[in-house]
Design an enzyme around this catalytic site. Structure first.
Site, PDB file in Angstrom:
ATOM      1  N   SER A 197       0.833  -1.216   0.000  1.00  0.00           N
ATOM      2  CA  SER A 197       0.000   0.000   0.000  1.00  0.00           C
ATOM      3  C   SER A 197       0.864   1.262   0.000  1.00  0.00           C
ATOM      4  CB  SER A 197      -0.897   0.033   1.241  1.00  0.00           C
ATOM      5  OG  SER A 197      -1.855  -0.980   1.183  1.00  0.00           O
TER       6      SER A 197
ATOM      7  N   ARG B 225       1.634   4.267  -2.992  1.00  0.00           N
ATOM      8  CA  ARG B 225       1.384   5.683  -2.689  1.00  0.00           C
ATOM      9  C   ARG B 225       2.646   6.511  -2.861  1.00  0.00           C
ATOM     10  NH1 ARG B 225      -2.429   2.629  -0.307  1.00  0.00           N
ATOM     11  NH2 ARG B 225      -4.437   3.515   0.315  1.00  0.00           N
TER      12      ARG B 225
ATOM     13  N   GLY C 248      -5.906  -3.556  -7.575  1.00  0.00           N
ATOM     14  CA  GLY C 248      -7.066  -2.734  -7.214  1.00  0.00           C
ATOM     15  C   GLY C 248      -6.632  -1.362  -6.734  1.00  0.00           C
TER      16      GLY C 248
ATOM     17  N   SER D 246     -13.228   1.390   3.181  1.00  0.00           N
ATOM     18  CA  SER D 246     -12.281   1.113   2.098  1.00  0.00           C
ATOM     19  C   SER D 246     -11.283   2.246   1.953  1.00  0.00           C
ATOM     20  CB  SER D 246     -13.026   0.926   0.771  1.00  0.00           C
ATOM     21  OG  SER D 246     -12.105   1.030  -0.300  1.00  0.00           O
TER      22      SER D 246
ATOM     23  N   GLN E   2      -9.099   2.382  -0.320  1.00  0.00           N
ATOM     24  CA  GLN E   2      -8.950   2.712  -1.741  1.00  0.00           C
ATOM     25  C   GLN E   2      -9.965   3.774  -2.147  1.00  0.00           C
ATOM     26  OE1 GLN E   2      -9.077  -1.055  -3.807  1.00  0.00           O
ATOM     27  NE2 GLN E   2      -7.068  -1.674  -3.027  1.00  0.00           N
TER      28      GLN E   2
ATOM     29  N   ASP F 289      -6.886  -8.117   4.782  1.00  0.00           N
ATOM     30  CA  ASP F 289      -6.054  -8.904   3.851  1.00  0.00           C
ATOM     31  C   ASP F 289      -5.445 -10.138   4.519  1.00  0.00           C
ATOM     32  OD1 ASP F 289      -6.610  -7.084   1.877  1.00  0.00           O
ATOM     33  OD2 ASP F 289      -4.724  -5.999   2.049  1.00  0.00           O
TER      34      ASP F 289
ATOM     35  N   LYS G 221     -12.400  -8.972  -3.216  1.00  0.00           N
ATOM     36  CA  LYS G 221     -10.936  -8.837  -3.296  1.00  0.00           C
ATOM     37  C   LYS G 221     -10.460  -9.467  -4.612  1.00  0.00           C
ATOM     38  CE  LYS G 221     -10.528  -6.588   0.460  1.00  0.00           C
ATOM     39  NZ  LYS G 221     -10.189  -5.175   0.385  1.00  0.00           N
TER      40      LYS G 221
ATOM     41  N   ARG H  82     -12.743 -14.217  -1.575  1.00  0.00           N
ATOM     42  CA  ARG H  82     -11.871 -14.905  -0.614  1.00  0.00           C
ATOM     43  C   ARG H  82     -12.650 -15.722   0.411  1.00  0.00           C
ATOM     44  NH1 ARG H  82      -7.044 -10.387   0.070  1.00  0.00           N
ATOM     45  NH2 ARG H  82      -5.952 -10.978  -1.836  1.00  0.00           N
TER      46      ARG H  82
END
Ligand code: S3P
Length: 429
Positions: free
Chosen positions: A24, A28, A95, A168, A170, A316, A343, A347
């Site tokens: 992540s 970024r 994603g 989220s 994202q 995750d 995901k 999952r």
């Protein structure tokens, strides 16, 4: 797609691993470095396939990015100096790339098209494109902007006040990145706190952002300035060896430089509740992201219930926590985790189907799973569904099965942990 037979013959694990960079944060660092004017240097970068997809997208926008192992240097003219891409931006399996790029591209002054692999084509983008459209974004995609391929015509944006319907990071990040270019102050309200790397990194790049009680405010029109980002190790990668150390007999593993941002570290709390023999030594520093050395030893595990606001802090890690629960005494319940269905693969279905093949007592529910333990596991042929975390869950399971496991696709693991098998080899005794 390369299948792999995992023959480990009940080993013990011992050694020291420096886990690879956080996925992540690596994404970024590249994105913010590309938005910022000037030079950004990154150390500890994760050269996994997902993060390389992010780099590839920005190179197509004309940003100069040099990669040398885990060091990255970005030289950018800033967003206003980017070029309209001549090719489709390909986001692979990622994603984070797809969703955050939507927020970034919405506020440019050019046209771009984004697409990814078959898994990305099934993942919901409406959760991002809908709020962006409220900001004035011009986005067209399959099924009314719900799915890739997606075309974005950059335009002037206006700020919104948005209450997140799902936890989220994202979605939150895409809105904040669009908010950086929007007129007015963008406000995002979170009921459950998701990972906050974007908020931390915006400050690192010189932006002013206000975060209080789940309400984030960001004034538009702020410029970012190139800086240095030191990426900590990925707790989501460390998770596989945390669980391995706990369930493989006579083991002791030391994991160095693990990012323990509280919005990510839910697995440590869960393992402690389950009785795991885990110690966390936090490093003293004023870095943007806290890190620790974590030691895990073989543990006697008991059941737990995982639900509510801890879910976004370990989402995750649920595949590998499910494997852990097969070795714990009693009934472990995981609920409030319906996000698992959207995901890299579904999952809930993937974890339950594959662990059942090994003889686990596990049942899928609408929003999670129920696992009875402990059970001894047997070998089988498993599918990864092309999902790196299912692949690594299977590989860790093979350390405790009475016969080998075969996985249909070992290559997918390179999405987040290209050196996974090397690290496993290092620990095998
Ligand atoms: C991520 C956020 C999470 C996580 C993903 C990475 C990020 O997704 O599952 O692996 O980098 O912001 P959601 O935002 O969909 O929860």
């Amino acid at each position: 797609m390369t299948s792999r037979v995992l023959v480990y013959n009940k080993p013990r694990l011992e050694g020291i691993i420096t886990v690879p960079g956080d996925k992540s944060i690596s994404h970024r660092a590249v994105m913010f470095g590309a938005i910022a004017e000037g030079k950004t240097t990154v150390t500890g970068f994760l050269p996994g396939e997902d993060c390389l997809s992010t780099i590839d997208c920005f190179r197509k926008l004309g940003v100069d990015i040099q990669v040398d192992g885990t060091n990255v240097e970005i030289n950018s003219p800033g967003m206003d100096g980017w070029q309209e891409p001549k090719e489709v931006l390909y986001t692979g399996n990622s994603g984070t790339t797809t969703r955050l790029m939507l927020g970034i591209l919405a506020g440019t002054n050019f046209h771009s098209v984004m697409t990814g692999d078959a898994s990305i084509g099934k993942r919901p983008m409406g959760r991002v494109t809908n709020p962006l459209k409220q900001m004035g974004a011009k986005i067209n995609g399959r099924e009314n902007g719900q799915y890739t391929p997606i075309a974005i015509q950059g335009t002037a944006l206006k700020a919104i006040d948005y209450t997140m319907p799902v936890a989220s990071a994202q979605v939150k990040s895409a809105i904040l990145l669009a908010g950086l270019r929007a007129e007015g102050t963008t406000i995002v309200r979170e009921k459950e706190i998701s990972r906050d790397h974007t908020e931390r990194m915006l400050q690192q790049f010189g932006a002013k952002i206000d975060v209080k009680d789940g309400v984030i405010s960001l004034e538009g029109g702020q410029r970012l300035h190139g800086t240095h980002v030191d990426v900590p190790g990925d707790i989501s990668s460390a998770a596989f060896f945390l669980v391995a150390g706990a369930i493989v007999p006579n083991s002791e593993i030391v994991l160095k430089n693990v990012g323990i941002n509280p919005t990510r570290a839910g697995i440590i709390e869960v393992m402690q509740q389950m009785g795991a023999n885990v110690t966390v030594d936090q490093e003293l520093s004023d870095a943007a992201e806290p890190t620790a050395t974590i030691t895990i030893r073989t543990s006697n595990l008991k059941r737990t219930t995982i639900e509510g606001d801890i879910i976004p802090r370990l989402i995750d890690e649920i595949p590998i926590i499910a494997l852990l629960a097969t070795q714990a005494e009693g009934t472990t319940i995981i609920r409030d985790a319906e996000e698992l269905k959207v995901k890299e693969t579904d999952r809930i279905t993937a974890v339950v189907t594959e662990l059942k093949k090994l003889g686990a007592d596990i049942t899928a529910t609408d929003d999670g799973m129920i696992i009875n333990g402990p059970t001894s596991l047997k070998g089988a042929k498993l599918s990864t569904y092309g999902d790196h975390r299912i692949g690594m869950m299977a590989a860790i399971a093979s350390l405790i099965t009475d016969s080998p496991i075969e996985i249909d696709d070992a290559d997918c693991i390179a999405v987040s942990y290209p050196t996974f098998f090397e690290h496993l080899d290092l620990l095998l005794k």
